[in-house]
Write a protein that holds these residues in place. Sequence first.
Motif, PDB file in Angstrom:
ATOM      1  N   GLY A 100     -12.866   6.388 -40.569  1.00  0.00           N
ATOM      2  CA  GLY A 100     -12.220   5.268 -39.890  1.00  0.00           C
ATOM      3  C   GLY A 100     -10.760   5.542 -39.598  1.00  0.00           C
ATOM      4  O   GLY A 100     -10.249   5.213 -38.517  1.00  0.00           O
ATOM      5  N   VAL A 101     -10.076   6.154 -40.533  1.00  0.00           N
ATOM      6  CA  VAL A 101      -8.665   6.488 -40.337  1.00  0.00           C
ATOM      7  C   VAL A 101      -8.517   7.518 -39.230  1.00  0.00           C
ATOM      8  O   VAL A 101      -7.619   7.427 -38.388  1.00  0.00           O
ATOM      9  CB  VAL A 101      -8.052   7.001 -41.658  1.00  0.00           C
ATOM     10  CG1 VAL A 101      -6.638   7.502 -41.452  1.00  0.00           C
ATOM     11  CG2 VAL A 101      -8.090   5.909 -42.704  1.00  0.00           C
ATOM     12  N   ARG A 102      -9.397   8.487 -39.201  1.00  0.00           N
ATOM     13  CA  ARG A 102      -9.348   9.512 -38.153  1.00  0.00           C
ATOM     14  C   ARG A 102      -9.573   8.884 -36.778  1.00  0.00           C
ATOM     15  O   ARG A 102      -8.888   9.211 -35.812  1.00  0.00           O
ATOM     16  CB  ARG A 102     -10.387  10.600 -38.418  1.00  0.00           C
ATOM     17  CG  ARG A 102     -10.069  11.444 -39.642  1.00  0.00           C
ATOM     18  CD  ARG A 102     -11.213  12.400 -39.954  1.00  0.00           C
ATOM     19  NE  ARG A 102     -11.530  13.275 -38.840  1.00  0.00           N
ATOM     20  CZ  ARG A 102     -10.951  14.448 -38.607  1.00  0.00           C
ATOM     21  NH1 ARG A 102     -10.019  14.885 -39.415  1.00  0.00           N
ATOM     22  NH2 ARG A 102     -11.319  15.186 -37.579  1.00  0.00           N
ATOM     23  N   GLY A 103     -10.535   7.960 -36.680  1.00  0.00           N
ATOM     24  CA  GLY A 103     -10.793   7.294 -35.406  1.00  0.00           C
ATOM     25  C   GLY A 103      -9.612   6.458 -34.963  1.00  0.00           C
ATOM     26  O   GLY A 103      -9.249   6.455 -33.785  1.00  0.00           O
ATOM     27  N   ALA A 104      -8.980   5.766 -35.902  1.00  0.00           N
ATOM     28  CA  ALA A 104      -7.801   4.969 -35.565  1.00  0.00           C
ATOM     29  C   ALA A 104      -6.666   5.860 -35.076  1.00  0.00           C
ATOM     30  O   ALA A 104      -5.942   5.512 -34.142  1.00  0.00           O
ATOM     31  CB  ALA A 104      -7.366   4.155 -36.776  1.00  0.00           C
ATOM     32  N   ALA A 105      -6.508   7.007 -35.691  1.00  0.00           N
ATOM     33  CA  ALA A 105      -5.453   7.947 -35.270  1.00  0.00           C
ATOM     34  C   ALA A 105      -5.724   8.449 -33.849  1.00  0.00           C
ATOM     35  O   ALA A 105      -4.787   8.596 -33.062  1.00  0.00           O
ATOM     36  CB  ALA A 105      -5.369   9.114 -36.246  1.00  0.00           C
ATOM     37  N   TRP A 106      -6.954   8.687 -33.514  1.00  0.00           N
ATOM     38  CA  TRP A 106      -7.298   9.129 -32.156  1.00  0.00           C
ATOM     39  C   TRP A 106      -6.991   8.024 -31.138  1.00  0.00           C
ATOM     40  O   TRP A 106      -6.542   8.299 -30.043  1.00  0.00           O
ATOM     41  CB  TRP A 106      -8.750   9.533 -32.076  1.00  0.00           C
ATOM     42  CG  TRP A 106      -9.060  10.860 -32.667  1.00  0.00           C
ATOM     43  CD1 TRP A 106      -8.306  11.567 -33.562  1.00  0.00           C
ATOM     44  CD2 TRP A 106     -10.202  11.661 -32.402  1.00  0.00           C
ATOM     45  NE1 TRP A 106      -8.927  12.736 -33.888  1.00  0.00           N
ATOM     46  CE2 TRP A 106     -10.105  12.825 -33.185  1.00  0.00           C
ATOM     47  CE3 TRP A 106     -11.317  11.502 -31.601  1.00  0.00           C
ATOM     48  CZ2 TRP A 106     -11.055  13.821 -33.182  1.00  0.00           C
ATOM     49  CZ3 TRP A 106     -12.265  12.485 -31.607  1.00  0.00           C
ATOM     50  CH2 TRP A 106     -12.130  13.642 -32.376  1.00  0.00           C
ATOM     51  N   LEU A 107      -7.272   6.774 -31.514  1.00  0.00           N
ATOM     52  CA  LEU A 107      -6.976   5.667 -30.606  1.00  0.00           C
ATOM     53  C   LEU A 107      -5.486   5.504 -30.369  1.00  0.00           C
ATOM     54  O   LEU A 107      -5.051   5.126 -29.289  1.00  0.00           O
ATOM     55  CB  LEU A 107      -7.558   4.363 -31.167  1.00  0.00           C
ATOM     56  CG  LEU A 107      -9.069   4.217 -31.088  1.00  0.00           C
ATOM     57  CD1 LEU A 107      -9.497   2.950 -31.794  1.00  0.00           C
ATOM     58  CD2 LEU A 107      -9.535   4.212 -29.642  1.00  0.00           C
TER      59      LEU A 107
END
Length: 88
Positions: free
Chosen positions: A77-84
């Motif tokens: 989830g943190v990785r996805g948020a960073a990509w966004l």
Amino acid sequence: RAGEAGARASFAAYLDRLGRGVAHVVNILDPDVVVIGGGLSRVPELIGGLPAATAPHVFSDRFDTPIRESLHGDASGVRGAAWLWDAE
């Protein structure tokens, strides 16, 4: 893991309910793989026990869909948020 009866009963109930939920997804979507993420993806007993908890609830005489833990586990989830963040 230490064998405390209440904890084992809670885990068994959770595994049963999660297996039923995964079976609904399998019955409706017929995925090629089921990926479990978040902090619980790091619990080997969960990943190992989930196929047996799911199998009785699928609308088929066999359950072959692999269940895997997320590649990035609880950090997905943190990785996805960073990509966004970088997307705009």
